[in-house]
Scaffold this active site. Structure first.
Site, PDB file in Angstrom:
ATOM      1  N   ASP A 107      -6.302  36.769  10.424  1.00 49.06           N
ATOM      2  CA  ASP A 107      -7.722  36.434   9.964  1.00 49.06           C
ATOM      3  C   ASP A 107      -8.784  37.346  10.920  1.00 49.06           C
ATOM      4  OD1 ASP A 107      -9.218  34.120   8.402  1.00 49.06           O
ATOM      5  OD2 ASP A 107     -10.015  34.075  10.577  1.00 49.06           O
ATOM      6  N   HIS A 152     -18.524  30.112   3.632  1.00 51.06           N
ATOM      7  CA  HIS A 152     -18.829  30.260   5.200  1.00 51.06           C
ATOM      8  C   HIS A 152     -18.792  31.830   5.548  1.00 51.06           C
ATOM      9  CE1 HIS A 152     -14.485  31.424   4.551  1.00 51.06           C
ATOM     10  NE2 HIS A 152     -14.490  31.796   5.643  1.00 51.06           N
ATOM     11  N   TYR A 212     -19.180  36.328  12.958  1.00 48.94           N
ATOM     12  CA  TYR A 212     -19.123  36.461  11.455  1.00 48.94           C
ATOM     13  C   TYR A 212     -20.249  37.242  11.041  1.00 48.94           C
ATOM     14  CZ  TYR A 212     -15.279  33.532  10.071  1.00 48.94           C
ATOM     15  OH  TYR A 212     -13.952  32.900   9.858  1.00 48.94           O
ATOM     16  N   HIS A 272      -2.425  29.948   4.691  1.00 49.34           N
ATOM     17  CA  HIS A 272      -3.213  30.982   5.720  1.00 49.34           C
ATOM     18  C   HIS A 272      -2.681  31.034   6.969  1.00 49.34           C
ATOM     19  CE1 HIS A 272      -6.272  33.328   6.941  1.00 49.34           C
ATOM     20  NE2 HIS A 272      -6.843  32.406   7.681  1.00 49.34           N
TER      21      HIS A 272
END
Length: 292
Positions: A107, A152, A212, A272
């Site tokens: 991730d 998100h 992010y 995931h």
């Protein structure tokens, strides 16, 4: 109670500019650095790391901004760029005596690993990526209603303020949502680990959002610069991901093949959080990569 990976030694390693990374280390042999994803910490590697430590030196840090590592104030996008976070990892390994190492990420950690491998091809000997595309490609494949799965990404791409406030006001619901919907086997994340992930993330909202936000700006610019220059990954690369390329209408293997000269790409039936859902599969994936 503080959770740790059994039989691993913990250290706070200074990596420059007043930043230190919390790192769990064990084993002996060829070094392998494992980078966690969102919304987790190094603890997601507990099963895989213990397995690999039988024949490798295994290093599991908390990324900058996560877990028990430093969470510097975001001065600009570079504070949490994947280049900066990748440089942290290279400095961490060097401080532990490893000038070369295999690097595997899941991730967010896989995005950091990708950038570290691009920037330090003489240091990263092997690259493993779990369940992501490179940042530039991630944004390019998101379109139409299928992009709702990445809501998100768009929320945390906004200028400082709004996302941090919204998430902080509902941190357990926000971070817990991803732990629930991204797994095919909820029992793979026992209650005490779920609680640890939620507590850690709730204390790191600002830095997680900054991570992010960088991926919607400076990280894309870094990837595009490599594309324009014709740069590619030169080390053996292995990618394991869910078959969400088929679901969203793109060819993940083709996308990765444009970056990697020596690529092994495969899909998994796990969810995931595959390092917790199917540790033997991931440990073997890493062993196969390092043996190449």
């Amino acid at each position: 109670m503080t959770l740790e990976i059994d039989n691993f030694t913990y250290q706070q390693i200074h990596v420059g500019d007043g930043i230190s990374l919390n790192a769990a280390v064990a084993g002996a042999g060829t070094p392998v650095v494992l980078l966690h994803g969102f919304p987790q910490t190094h603890l997601m590697w507990r099963h895989v790391a213990s397995d690999l430590a039988a024949d490798h030196t295994v290093i599991c840090p908390d990324l900058r901004g996560y877990g028990d590592s430093s969470k510097p104030v975001e001065k600009d996008e570079s504070s949490y760029s994947k280049r900066t976070m990748g440089n942290d990892v290279v400095a961490l390994a060097a401080a532990l005596g490893h000038e070369k190492f295999a690097l595997v990420g899941h991730d967010r950690g896989a995005l950091v690993a990708f950038r570290a491998a691009m920037d330090h091809p003489d240091t990263v000997t092997h690259l493993g990526s779990l369940d992501v595309l490179p940042t530039l490609d991630m944004w390019n494949v998101m379109h139409g209603t299928s992009a709702a799965v990445g809501f998100h990404l768009y929320l945390m791409a906004q200028p400082p303020g709004l996302a941090e406030t919204m998430i902080a006001n509902s941190a357990e619901a926000f971070f817990g949502y991803f732990l629930d919907v991204w797994t095919k086997n909820p029992e793979a994340i026992p209650a005490q680990y779920r609680a640890a992930y939620l507590s850690s993330s709730a204390q790191a909202v600002t830095s997680i959002v900054a991570d992010y936000r960088a991926s919607a700006g400076i990280d894309v610019a870094h990837d595009q610069a490599d594309v324009d220059a014709g740069n590619r990954l030169t080390m053996p690369v292995a990618v394991l991901q869910q078959d969400w390329g088929q679901a969203l209408g793109f060819d993940a293997q083709e996308i990765w093949g444009a970056w990697a000269r020596n690529l092994q790409h495969q899909t998994t039936t796990s969810g995931h959080f595959m390092a917790e859902e199917n540790p033997p599969e991931i440990a073997q994936f890493i062993r196969d990569l390092v043996a190449r």
